[in-house]
Design a protein around this motif. Structure first.
Motif, PDB file in Angstrom:
ATOM      1  N   ARG A  39       2.336  -2.795 -14.445  1.00  0.00           N
ATOM      2  CA  ARG A  39       1.392  -3.573 -15.255  1.00  0.00           C
ATOM      3  C   ARG A  39       0.177  -3.985 -14.434  1.00  0.00           C
ATOM      4  O   ARG A  39      -0.951  -3.942 -14.915  1.00  0.00           O
ATOM      5  N   GLU A  40       0.420  -4.391 -13.185  1.00  0.00           N
ATOM      6  CA  GLU A  40      -0.688  -4.770 -12.320  1.00  0.00           C
ATOM      7  C   GLU A  40      -1.427  -3.545 -11.791  1.00  0.00           C
ATOM      8  O   GLU A  40      -2.665  -3.510 -11.740  1.00  0.00           O
ATOM      9  N   ALA A  41      -0.667  -2.510 -11.404  1.00  0.00           N
ATOM     10  CA  ALA A  41      -1.270  -1.326 -10.796  1.00  0.00           C
ATOM     11  C   ALA A  41      -2.260  -0.648 -11.723  1.00  0.00           C
ATOM     12  O   ALA A  41      -3.339  -0.205 -11.300  1.00  0.00           O
ATOM     13  N   VAL A  42      -1.928  -0.551 -13.021  1.00  0.00           N
ATOM     14  CA  VAL A  42      -2.792   0.158 -13.954  1.00  0.00           C
ATOM     15  C   VAL A  42      -4.094  -0.604 -14.185  1.00  0.00           C
ATOM     16  O   VAL A  42      -5.077  -0.029 -14.664  1.00  0.00           O
ATOM     17  N   ARG A  43      -4.124  -1.885 -13.822  1.00  0.00           N
ATOM     18  CA  ARG A  43      -5.330  -2.697 -13.991  1.00  0.00           C
ATOM     19  C   ARG A  43      -6.117  -2.854 -12.696  1.00  0.00           C
ATOM     20  O   ARG A  43      -7.116  -3.555 -12.656  1.00  0.00           O
ATOM     21  N   MET A  44      -5.659  -2.217 -11.626  1.00  0.00           N
ATOM     22  CA  MET A  44      -6.365  -2.270 -10.342  1.00  0.00           C
ATOM     23  C   MET A  44      -7.398  -1.150 -10.261  1.00  0.00           C
ATOM     24  O   MET A  44      -7.117  -0.001 -10.619  1.00  0.00           O
TER      25      MET A  44
END
Length: 575
Positions: free
Chosen positions: A88-93
């Motif tokens: 979830r965090e990685a795809v928004r980085m």
């Protein structure tokens, strides 16, 4: 610290102990170096497209599509699990943050420090800019998603996120000076080391642009090249071409690096940063005085004169005004004492302009040049601008890769990077000191530990190590074991080889099993117990093997990330 042929080294010098990076058509500094020596131009051709609103380009209106570009591949891939980041965090980085994190970890391992923890206080200095990635972010479902997107896409977070994930407790500073950002970061890192704020510093930059893998729109009167080539210091230069690059170096005080037996690729003897102030035609215009001043100040800090410089890696953007001003500034500082020819080059002729990562990318080129004693060719300059060559010029343009024979004098080079807004940086780089071998080990058998997050990655790590050892057959078994034990972070899936020498290790790497004995004689039970305990997840006190003996940390293969695809169309709309 000094002696013999290392007379040029002084207290206050900074050691470059590792380099790492990803570049267009080159997944590593070594791959980039090979391309540079071959005179490669790392810019691709892309098919012609229409404007976003469907209109055809209008040459009469001074615009056209240039089907050329220099981009990184696989920017949608990331080993987020390795860094304990959720999908979830990685795809928004921003991919700049993702890839920068992987490159920094690789640099630390290449220098013999898995996470920097046993080198003292580690710091991060890095430059980046907005990448254009935001339009491809998934829609935020709640406030948490919105916060993840904010932290993952703000350039301010580049250094601090890296410090958080790699446990760097010193200064974590994101630098924003446009094109000079990454070289300014190097200067700040050196100052932090000299001031005692840091014991190890990561310095570099990240530039990845979106939409990706396509050409660009040329507008008459702009800075972009209508031909799609960077012709630095050439009479036919028609502008620049932007490129992707993510690159870092690891820095240590020279005496600390030598004392710890770390690999030393080059030595930074001085650096300087300034601003043109009001001494220019406009905010985005460069100035001769500012550029000449920052170069001279760096040389003064390094304690060298112009006649000792054998190579200059110029900013060299391929714009007529910018190159002319840079050449004037160089001629001003070289004029008083240029007794021998100095090679002039610009990596932008091979790669394009990597914006805020251009300085660190050019610096890596120079680090490898002073280390290897080879000067790569300068491309696309068949008709040099007036004053560049000739009897009264201190410069020459290397047309092919040439040996850098400095006789009894050390190889010394300068690297320049100038940013829009007038912030200038210059770094002086010298060849590394003479290699000092480690002590011969007295242990009857060595323990070679390998670990990864999964069995597939562990197998690849073993294969990469075997390939390295076959290419470096004279590697010391003592130093290989020391690097694997002290310079790598222990991960859950583990395998360990017990062997007397490198041939034994090579044999063991081909065998199946978790604890492999590749020795032709009996192995002490204490060694076997220690190896078994480590393989089962316990910590090991490796220091028992090195009491009173000096070991070297080797640039062994780094962790092969298991980079999963995060999805999404990152190529963007047709241009």
């Amino acid at each position: 610290m000094t002696g013999g042929n290392d007379h040029y080294l002084t207290r206050g010098d900074i050691a470059v102990t590792a380099v790492a990076g990803r570049f267009p058509e080159s997944p590593s500094p070594l791959a980039l170096w090979r391309s540079l020596l071959a005179g490669g131009e790392l810019i691709r051709d892309y098919p012609a497209r229409r404007l976003p609103d469907g209109r055809l380009f209008s040459p009469a209106a001074g615009e056209c599509y240039v089907p050329r570009g220099a981009f990184l591949d696989d920017t949608d891939a990331f080993d987020y699990g390795f860094f304990h980041i959720t999908p979830r965090e990685a795809v928004r980085m921003d991919p700049q943050q993702r890839i920068f994190l992987e490159v920094c970890h690789a640099a630390l391992e290449s220098g013999g420090y898995g996470r920097g923890s046993d080198a003292g206080i580690a710091s991060v200095f890095a430059g980046s800019r907005k990448s254009g990635w935001e339009p491809y972010l998934p829609a935020a479902a709640d406030a948490t998603d919105a916060m993840l997107a904010l932290g993952g896409n703000c350039p301010d977070a580049l250094a601090s996120r890296t410090a958080y994930k790699l446990n760097c407790t010193g200064p974590a500073v994101s630098v924003a000076t446009f094109c000079s950002g990454s070289l300014v970061a190097v200067h700040l890192a050196c100052q932090s080391l000299l001031a005692g704020e840091s014991d190890l510093a990561i310095a570099g930059g990240a530039c990845i642009r979106f939409p990706s893998h396509q050409g660009y729109v040329y507008h008459r009167g702009g800075i972009l090249s209508v031909s799609g080539r960077v012709r630095a210091f050439d009479q036919t230069a028609d502008g620049t071409l932007f490129a992707d690059s993510v690159a870092v170096i690891v820095l240590r005080r020279l005496e600390d690096a030598q004392g710890a037996g770390e690999p030393i690729l080059a030595v930074i003897k001085g650096s300087a940063v300034n601003n043109d102030g009001a001494r220019r035609a406009g905010y985005s215009a460069p100035a001769v005085d500012g550029q000449a001043s920052v170069i001279q100040r760096a040389w003064d800090r390094a304690g060298i004169t112009a006649d000792r410089i054998g190579m200059i890696e110029a900013h060299g953007t391929g714009t007529a005004i910018g190159d002319a001003i840079e050449l004037r500034s160089l001629l001003r500082v070289f004029a008083p004492a240029a007794a021998r020819a100095c090679a002039l080059g610009s990596l932008k002729t091979n790669l394009g302009h990597a914006d805020c990562a251009s300085g660190i990318t050019g610096l890596i080129k120079v680090i490898l040049a002073v280390q290897q004693g080879i000067i790569p060719p300068t491309l696309n300059c068949s008709r040099p601008v007036d004053g560049l060559t000739g009897a009264h010029s201190p410069f020459y343009l290397p047309r092919a890769a040439c040996q850098w024979d400095a006789a009894d004098a050390p190889r010394i080079a300068g690297v320049s990077s100038f940013g829009i807004g007038g912030t200038n940086a210059h770094v002086v780089v010298a060849q590394p000191p003479a290699y000092a071998a480690g002590d011969a080990g007295k242990e009857p058998v060595h323990l070679f530990p390998l670990s990864a997050r999964g069995p597939g990655t562990l197998r690849l790590l073993a294969e990469n190590l075997r390939t390295y050892l076959l290419a470096h057959p004279r590697s010391s078994a003592d130093d290989v074991a020391y690097t694997l034990q002290r310079g790598r972070y222990a991960l859950p899936v583990r395998r360990i080889v017990l062997a007397r020498d490198v041939p034994g290790l090579l044999c063991g790497l081909t065998q199946a099993g978790a604890v492999i004995v590749a020795s032709d004689g009996p192995v002490d039970e204490a060694y076997l117990d220690m190896a078994t305990a480590w393989q089962r997840g316990r910590e090991a006190d490796w220091s028992r093997f090195y009491t009173g003996e000096r070991r070297l940390r080797l640039p062994l293969p780094t962790y092969p990330f298991d980079r999963g695809r995060l999805g999404g169309d990152m190529n963007g709309p047709a241009v």
